[in-house]
Design a protein around this motif. Structure first.
Motif, PDB file in Angstrom:
ATOM      1  N   ASN A  54      -8.287  13.949  21.429  1.00 27.40           N
ATOM      2  CA  ASN A  54      -9.275  14.765  20.718  1.00 27.40           C
ATOM      3  C   ASN A  54     -10.156  15.542  21.689  1.00 27.40           C
ATOM      4  O   ASN A  54     -10.450  16.722  21.468  1.00 27.40           O
ATOM      5  CB  ASN A  54     -10.148  13.875  19.828  1.00 27.40           C
ATOM      6  CG  ASN A  54      -9.391  13.306  18.648  1.00 27.40           C
ATOM      7  OD1 ASN A  54      -8.366  13.867  18.242  1.00 27.40           O
ATOM      8  ND2 ASN A  54      -9.858  12.204  18.106  1.00 27.40           N
ATOM      9  N   MET A  55     -10.553  14.885  22.768  1.00 26.09           N
ATOM     10  CA  MET A  55     -11.374  15.557  23.784  1.00 26.09           C
ATOM     11  C   MET A  55     -10.597  16.685  24.450  1.00 26.09           C
ATOM     12  O   MET A  55     -11.151  17.738  24.764  1.00 26.09           O
ATOM     13  CB  MET A  55     -11.841  14.547  24.835  1.00 26.09           C
ATOM     14  CG  MET A  55     -12.919  13.603  24.371  1.00 26.09           C
ATOM     15  SD  MET A  55     -14.551  14.374  24.380  1.00 26.09           S
ATOM     16  CE  MET A  55     -14.898  14.399  26.144  1.00 26.09           C
ATOM     17  N   MET A  56      -9.303  16.476  24.669  1.00 31.05           N
ATOM     18  CA  MET A  56      -8.466  17.504  25.268  1.00 31.05           C
ATOM     19  C   MET A  56      -8.473  18.765  24.390  1.00 31.05           C
ATOM     20  O   MET A  56      -8.630  19.883  24.883  1.00 31.05           O
ATOM     21  CB  MET A  56      -7.042  16.994  25.457  1.00 31.05           C
ATOM     22  CG  MET A  56      -6.101  18.027  26.047  1.00 31.05           C
ATOM     23  SD  MET A  56      -6.432  18.394  27.776  1.00 31.05           S
ATOM     24  CE  MET A  56      -5.366  17.183  28.581  1.00 31.05           C
ATOM     25  N   GLU A  57      -8.311  18.577  23.079  1.00 36.17           N
ATOM     26  CA  GLU A  57      -8.304  19.720  22.171  1.00 36.17           C
ATOM     27  C   GLU A  57      -9.676  20.387  22.097  1.00 36.17           C
ATOM     28  O   GLU A  57      -9.779  21.619  22.073  1.00 36.17           O
ATOM     29  CB  GLU A  57      -7.841  19.282  20.781  1.00 36.17           C
ATOM     30  CG  GLU A  57      -6.381  18.888  20.717  1.00 36.17           C
ATOM     31  CD  GLU A  57      -5.452  19.960  21.248  1.00 36.17           C
ATOM     32  OE1 GLU A  57      -5.623  21.143  20.872  1.00 36.17           O
ATOM     33  OE2 GLU A  57      -4.554  19.630  22.054  1.00 36.17           O
ATOM     34  N   MET A  58     -10.728  19.580  22.088  1.00 34.92           N
ATOM     35  CA  MET A  58     -12.083  20.119  21.992  1.00 34.92           C
ATOM     36  C   MET A  58     -12.475  20.921  23.229  1.00 34.92           C
ATOM     37  O   MET A  58     -13.146  21.953  23.149  1.00 34.92           O
ATOM     38  CB  MET A  58     -13.089  18.975  21.797  1.00 34.92           C
ATOM     39  CG  MET A  58     -13.054  18.327  20.426  1.00 34.92           C
ATOM     40  SD  MET A  58     -14.089  16.832  20.367  1.00 34.92           S
ATOM     41  CE  MET A  58     -15.645  17.450  20.983  1.00 34.92           C
ATOM     42  N   LYS A  59     -12.038  20.453  24.410  1.00 38.22           N
ATOM     43  CA  LYS A  59     -12.475  21.060  25.665  1.00 38.22           C
ATOM     44  C   LYS A  59     -11.422  21.975  26.291  1.00 38.22           C
ATOM     45  O   LYS A  59     -11.620  22.491  27.384  1.00 38.22           O
ATOM     46  CB  LYS A  59     -12.846  19.970  26.673  1.00 38.22           C
ATOM     47  CG  LYS A  59     -14.104  19.204  26.312  1.00 38.22           C
ATOM     48  CD  LYS A  59     -14.717  18.592  27.564  1.00 38.22           C
ATOM     49  CE  LYS A  59     -16.144  18.154  27.306  1.00 38.22           C
ATOM     50  NZ  LYS A  59     -16.854  17.869  28.547  1.00 38.22           N
ATOM     51  N   LYS A  60     -10.317  22.166  25.596  1.00 34.99           N
ATOM     52  CA  LYS A  60      -9.179  22.874  26.184  1.00 34.99           C
ATOM     53  C   LYS A  60      -9.569  24.266  26.700  1.00 34.99           C
ATOM     54  O   LYS A  60      -9.315  24.601  27.855  1.00 34.99           O
ATOM     55  CB  LYS A  60      -8.068  22.997  25.143  1.00 34.99           C
ATOM     56  CG  LYS A  60      -6.695  23.240  25.720  1.00 34.99           C
ATOM     57  CD  LYS A  60      -5.646  23.026  24.627  1.00 34.99           C
ATOM     58  CE  LYS A  60      -4.268  22.910  25.237  1.00 34.99           C
ATOM     59  NZ  LYS A  60      -3.251  22.576  24.211  1.00 34.99           N
ATOM     60  N   GLU A  61     -10.174  25.060  25.849  1.00 31.64           N
ATOM     61  CA  GLU A  61     -10.511  26.427  26.246  1.00 31.64           C
ATOM     62  C   GLU A  61     -11.498  26.436  27.397  1.00 31.64           C
ATOM     63  O   GLU A  61     -11.363  27.216  28.350  1.00 31.64           O
ATOM     64  CB  GLU A  61     -11.085  27.200  25.052  1.00 31.64           C
ATOM     65  CG  GLU A  61     -11.357  28.661  25.358  1.00 31.64           C
ATOM     66  CD  GLU A  61     -11.815  29.431  24.143  1.00 31.64           C
ATOM     67  OE1 GLU A  61     -12.269  30.574  24.318  1.00 31.64           O
ATOM     68  OE2 GLU A  61     -11.738  28.898  23.014  1.00 31.64           O
ATOM     69  N   TRP A  62     -12.484  25.563  27.341  1.00 26.28           N
ATOM     70  CA  TRP A  62     -13.491  25.478  28.397  1.00 26.28           C
ATOM     71  C   TRP A  62     -12.856  25.058  29.721  1.00 26.28           C
ATOM     72  O   TRP A  62     -13.113  25.652  30.764  1.00 26.28           O
ATOM     73  CB  TRP A  62     -14.586  24.498  28.000  1.00 26.28           C
ATOM     74  CG  TRP A  62     -15.653  24.320  29.024  1.00 26.28           C
ATOM     75  CD1 TRP A  62     -16.681  25.178  29.303  1.00 26.28           C
ATOM     76  CD2 TRP A  62     -15.801  23.222  29.925  1.00 26.28           C
ATOM     77  NE1 TRP A  62     -17.464  24.685  30.321  1.00 26.28           N
ATOM     78  CE2 TRP A  62     -16.949  23.487  30.723  1.00 26.28           C
ATOM     79  CE3 TRP A  62     -15.080  22.044  30.146  1.00 26.28           C
ATOM     80  CZ2 TRP A  62     -17.387  22.595  31.701  1.00 26.28           C
ATOM     81  CZ3 TRP A  62     -15.519  21.170  31.112  1.00 26.28           C
ATOM     82  CH2 TRP A  62     -16.658  21.452  31.884  1.00 26.28           C
ATOM     83  N   LEU A  63     -11.965  24.052  29.685  1.00 23.61           N
ATOM     84  CA  LEU A  63     -11.314  23.564  30.899  1.00 23.61           C
ATOM     85  C   LEU A  63     -10.368  24.596  31.495  1.00 23.61           C
ATOM     86  O   LEU A  63     -10.197  24.649  32.713  1.00 23.61           O
ATOM     87  CB  LEU A  63     -10.557  22.265  30.600  1.00 23.61           C
ATOM     88  CG  LEU A  63     -11.402  21.007  30.407  1.00 23.61           C
ATOM     89  CD1 LEU A  63     -10.547  19.897  29.806  1.00 23.61           C
ATOM     90  CD2 LEU A  63     -12.015  20.555  31.715  1.00 23.61           C
ATOM     91  N   MET A  64      -9.769  25.420  30.636  1.00 18.99           N
ATOM     92  CA  MET A  64      -8.845  26.445  31.116  1.00 18.99           C
ATOM     93  C   MET A  64      -9.558  27.453  32.013  1.00 18.99           C
ATOM     94  O   MET A  64      -8.947  28.080  32.868  1.00 18.99           O
ATOM     95  CB  MET A  64      -8.230  27.180  29.921  1.00 18.99           C
ATOM     96  CG  MET A  64      -7.199  26.351  29.172  1.00 18.99           C
ATOM     97  SD  MET A  64      -5.593  26.305  29.995  1.00 18.99           S
ATOM     98  CE  MET A  64      -4.987  27.931  29.600  1.00 18.99           C
ATOM     99  N   ASN A  65     -10.850  27.608  31.812  1.00 20.55           N
ATOM    100  CA  ASN A  65     -11.607  28.589  32.588  1.00 20.55           C
ATOM    101  C   ASN A  65     -12.464  27.951  33.662  1.00 20.55           C
ATOM    102  O   ASN A  65     -13.288  28.624  34.285  1.00 20.55           O
ATOM    103  CB  ASN A  65     -12.505  29.405  31.641  1.00 20.55           C
ATOM    104  CG  ASN A  65     -11.684  30.248  30.683  1.00 20.55           C
ATOM    105  OD1 ASN A  65     -10.832  31.014  31.106  1.00 20.55           O
ATOM    106  ND2 ASN A  65     -11.916  30.076  29.399  1.00 20.55           N
TER     107      ASN A  65
END
Length: 200
Positions: free
Chosen positions: A185-196
């Motif tokens: 769930n955390m991966m999906e929530m933070k995915k866009e933020w982590l990508m950048n």
């Protein structure tokens, strides 16, 4: 590198070459990693990509090894030159072992990796969480796959299949997440933020 301290470790190819050209390279890298580092660090996460890799590790406690006594107060940069540090030396020996075999296999010469591998101490719970997620998301970030679960050479599969043997320490993450569903769930929530984000 100090006992009981976690680190985000990463390195990449020297120049524009790849450090993995075929599947056997990935397998051999993990084999040599276990050989040289298995008794010195606990490994929580890894991701191997064609031209670089990431690790999340903790130096094991109770290592009765010389070299730790004069490391207090050294910066991460200076630690890179602390030749008596047994864990740093083990990493160096590991990289040398892999490089020699790689050079022989592909009839090449010269250094394969950037000389001083980078390691960032993990200082709090948030940083540990983000590093764990970031490492597994890296193949998506660099365009190798669209879904991180489809990248073969990461520790994500070992967590998804806990019944299969693994050299990973697969329970420690529970200190930072409320189970594997929380991780996903955390991966999906933070995915866009982590990508950048660049974790250094």
């Amino acid at each position: 590198m100090e006992p009981e301290q976690s680190y985000h470790i990463y390195n990449h190819a020297n120049g524009t070459e790849n450090i993995f050209r075929e599947e056997e390279n990935y397998r051999f890298f993990l084999q040599q990693y276990a050989k040289y580092l298995g008794e010195k660090v606990d490994t929580y996460a890894f991701c191997l990509m064609p031209n670089h890799f990431h690790l999340l590790v903790c130096v094991k406690s109770g290592l009765d090894l010389p070299g730790f006594e004069n490391l207090a107060g050294l910066s991460p940069t200076k630690l890179g030159h602390a030749s008596k540090n047994p864990v740093t030396k083990a990493f160096s020996d590991f990289f040398n072992s892999y490089s020699k075999a790689f050079n022989k296999r592909f009839e090449r010469r010269g250094s394969l990796f950037v000389e001083h591998f980078k390691r960032t101490p993990i200082l709090d719970e948030r940083q540990w969480q983000e590093t764990f997620l970031y490492i597994h998301l890296n193949p998506v970030k660099h365009g190798f796959v669209k879904d991180h679960a489809n990248w073969k050479w990461s520790s994500w599969h070992a967590y998804q299949n806990p019944e299969k043997p693994s050299n990973l320490e697969r329970t420690y993450y529970n200190n930072f997440f409320d189970g594997w569903e929380h991780v996903k769930n955390m991966m999906e929530m933070k995915k866009e933020w982590l990508m950048n984000k660049e974790l250094k």
